[in-house]
Write an enzyme that holds these catalytic residues in place. Sequence first.
Site, PDB file in Angstrom:
ATOM      1  N   GLU A  24     -12.004  36.521 -22.638  1.00  0.00           N
ATOM      2  CA  GLU A  24     -13.390  36.518 -23.107  1.00  0.00           C
ATOM      3  C   GLU A  24     -14.049  37.852 -22.772  1.00  0.00           C
ATOM      4  O   GLU A  24     -13.626  38.552 -21.842  1.00  0.00           O
ATOM      5  CB  GLU A  24     -14.137  35.364 -22.413  1.00  0.00           C
ATOM      6  CG  GLU A  24     -15.598  35.239 -22.806  1.00  0.00           C
ATOM      7  CD  GLU A  24     -16.225  33.911 -22.381  1.00  0.00           C
ATOM      8  OE1 GLU A  24     -15.599  33.160 -21.608  1.00  0.00           O
ATOM      9  OE2 GLU A  24     -17.350  33.640 -22.842  1.00  0.00           O
ATOM     10  N   GLU A 173     -17.818  24.812 -26.818  1.00  0.00           N
ATOM     11  CA  GLU A 173     -18.733  24.077 -25.922  1.00  0.00           C
ATOM     12  C   GLU A 173     -20.100  23.887 -26.585  1.00  0.00           C
ATOM     13  O   GLU A 173     -21.143  24.225 -26.016  1.00  0.00           O
ATOM     14  CB  GLU A 173     -18.846  24.775 -24.558  1.00  0.00           C
ATOM     15  CG  GLU A 173     -17.527  24.762 -23.806  1.00  0.00           C
ATOM     16  CD  GLU A 173     -17.613  25.105 -22.324  1.00  0.00           C
ATOM     17  OE1 GLU A 173     -18.677  25.517 -21.847  1.00  0.00           O
ATOM     18  OE2 GLU A 173     -16.580  24.932 -21.631  1.00  0.00           O
ATOM     19  N   TYR A 247     -11.992  22.245 -15.730  1.00  0.00           N
ATOM     20  CA  TYR A 247     -11.734  23.193 -14.643  1.00  0.00           C
ATOM     21  C   TYR A 247     -11.535  22.455 -13.332  1.00  0.00           C
ATOM     22  O   TYR A 247     -12.178  21.425 -13.074  1.00  0.00           O
ATOM     23  CB  TYR A 247     -12.915  24.162 -14.493  1.00  0.00           C
ATOM     24  CG  TYR A 247     -12.962  25.209 -15.592  1.00  0.00           C
ATOM     25  CD1 TYR A 247     -12.208  26.376 -15.480  1.00  0.00           C
ATOM     26  CD2 TYR A 247     -13.729  25.027 -16.740  1.00  0.00           C
ATOM     27  CE1 TYR A 247     -12.233  27.345 -16.471  1.00  0.00           C
ATOM     28  CE2 TYR A 247     -13.762  25.994 -17.738  1.00  0.00           C
ATOM     29  CZ  TYR A 247     -13.007  27.151 -17.596  1.00  0.00           C
ATOM     30  OH  TYR A 247     -13.035  28.106 -18.591  1.00  0.00           O
ATOM     31  N   GLU A 303      -9.313  25.519 -22.251  1.00  0.00           N
ATOM     32  CA  GLU A 303      -9.824  26.127 -21.014  1.00  0.00           C
ATOM     33  C   GLU A 303      -9.429  25.243 -19.839  1.00  0.00           C
ATOM     34  O   GLU A 303      -9.829  24.064 -19.783  1.00  0.00           O
ATOM     35  CB  GLU A 303     -11.349  26.309 -21.061  1.00  0.00           C
ATOM     36  CG  GLU A 303     -11.772  27.441 -21.981  1.00  0.00           C
ATOM     37  CD  GLU A 303     -13.255  27.746 -21.953  1.00  0.00           C
ATOM     38  OE1 GLU A 303     -13.889  27.573 -20.888  1.00  0.00           O
ATOM     39  OE2 GLU A 303     -13.777  28.170 -23.003  1.00  0.00           O
ATOM     40  N   GLN A 352      -8.936  32.739 -16.895  1.00  0.00           N
ATOM     41  CA  GLN A 352      -8.689  33.599 -18.029  1.00  0.00           C
ATOM     42  C   GLN A 352      -7.613  34.629 -17.676  1.00  0.00           C
ATOM     43  O   GLN A 352      -7.290  34.788 -16.507  1.00  0.00           O
ATOM     44  CB  GLN A 352      -9.971  34.292 -18.435  1.00  0.00           C
ATOM     45  CG  GLN A 352     -11.068  33.314 -18.879  1.00  0.00           C
ATOM     46  CD  GLN A 352     -12.259  34.002 -19.522  1.00  0.00           C
ATOM     47  OE1 GLN A 352     -12.248  35.196 -19.770  1.00  0.00           O
ATOM     48  NE2 GLN A 352     -13.317  33.224 -19.793  1.00  0.00           N
TER      49      GLN A 352
HETATM   50  O1  AHR Z   1     -14.284  30.511 -18.866  1.00  0.00           O
HETATM   51  C1  AHR Z   1     -15.618  30.699 -18.527  1.00  0.00           C
HETATM   52  C2  AHR Z   1     -16.560  29.824 -19.332  1.00  0.00           C
HETATM   53  O2  AHR Z   1     -16.335  28.486 -19.034  1.00  0.00           O
HETATM   54  C3  AHR Z   1     -16.430  29.879 -20.829  1.00  0.00           C
HETATM   55  O3  AHR Z   1     -17.114  30.947 -21.394  1.00  0.00           O
HETATM   56  C4  AHR Z   1     -17.018  28.585 -21.264  1.00  0.00           C
HETATM   57  O4  AHR Z   1     -16.473  28.115 -22.476  1.00  0.00           O
HETATM   58  C5  AHR Z   1     -16.773  27.664 -20.092  1.00  0.00           C
HETATM   59  O5  AHR Z   1     -17.905  26.997 -19.712  1.00  0.00           O
END
Ligand code: AHR
Length: 499
Positions: A24, A173, A247, A303, A352
């Site tokens: 990103e 998102e 996450y 993600e 990432q």
């Molecule tokens: O990976 C960081 C952020 O996490 C991304 O931009 C978003 O899609 C998510 O909330």
Amino acid sequence: MKLFINPGHLCGHLNPELQGHFSEHLGRCIYEGLYVGEDNKDIPNVNGMRSDVVEALRNIKIPVLRWPGGCFADEYHWKDGIGPKDKRKKMINTHWGGVVEDNSFGTHEFMELCRQLGCKAYVNGNVGSGTVQEMSEWVEYMTMEGVSPMADMRKANGHEEPWRVDYFGVGNENWGCGGNMTPEYYGNLYRRYQTYVRNYDPKKPIFKIACGSNADDYEWTDVVLKTCFKSPEQFHGFMDGISLHYYTVPDTWETKGGAVEFDEKFWYKTLKKTLFMDELISRQKAIMEKYDKKNKVALIVDEWGTWYDVEKGTNPGFLYQQNTIRDALVAGINLNIFNKHCDRVKMANIAQLVNVLQSVILTEGEKMIKTPTYHVFDMYKHHQDAELVESYVENETIGTEDDKVPALHESVSLGKDGKLHITLCNLSAEKDYEIESIITDKQVRSVSAEIVGGDMHDHNTFDDPEKVTKKVFEGAKADGSKVSFTIPKCSVMHLAVEI
Ligand code: AHR
């Protein structure tokens, strides 16, 4: 503990894209981490892409790269990132650190990066603040071969041939940073926007991905699918995949926990939260099954990874964090989970790639280090394009009072090289396990093994870049249909078994 492996029962294909990545416009991921500029004389590069990073990523066979975001995608206006660099618009990256984005890395540069990496392109479109026309023209610009305003513009900008866009995300998102929409509203927008993601080359159709849920927001998935499917019996062909973001945050979103400073309690807490991915995927699959009985729509976990407090002294909006053996375990567990759900999960992208969240690579000026997570990807690459094999590992429950986890976590595949590839994680902070792998109806001809392990806090730094690496493991012995070895605590292993 016994590990049962039945090569007579193949359970599905492991898409290479299960080991995909995400980059990103955030912090030092794109700028410095991947792209240093065509005129940079200090950091060796080819057309601006740093050569050390490209070489390292080619080694792990990076299969696909998602770009330009993330939250950034729904603020990105692609026309700002094409044409002569000195004429490109500058903007403030309001989401991430408030820094100036000069748009010097745009569509042409992303496609050049994918070319150098030899990977597929996953482009994420803007629904939150972009128009249908803007999205439709981007697809035309990238993929239209013949005469058209956008194809002509691409040619005028120096790229005669269209590119291949393998995957296209219709928003990111959109329940949050991508527009704060309700699922009904997004579902209807998705129907409309995806209509104009045209397949200009029917031989290379674009795989269209809808924005899926935030972790366990099952209602989002349910309503978006209901809106896009006329009825469970009638599939419109609007959608090839729907995403899922999850996450591993060890503590809370306010105080996430340190990347390097953590105790045994947080070791187990982190691993338990990682294992939640399995339940999440199972429940998302059950909802998808309601609308898509023929399994036409894939679940795309685009993600995932650890999210800690940012490293002290760095821009809080840059999400820079270190990466320890704990991250190696998080990667190993998640990749095993994706393998086991390969019937529905067709792509997953760790967040990432470089210098942001659970990166495989960290850079500092001209220096580069590979993280423990990198070395796990290096071992797991043998699963790419392989067939999942039925397997089961005996287990015991370990951990703390509040956070119990299984000690061992595995997946097994039969590779195109004819070998069985076993990846096994030992989640225990204190105990090694003797493993006896029993391979049904096969004699083992040879076995080789490699390992990533150490103390739970071990990590690589720019002064000590090789503290954690992938090492050859000599302790695996073959006997008849069995392979025996001891897996040390806090480690991830890969065994290649010739049968
Ligand atoms: O990976 C960081 C952020 O996490 C991304 O931009 C978003 O899609 C998510 O909330």
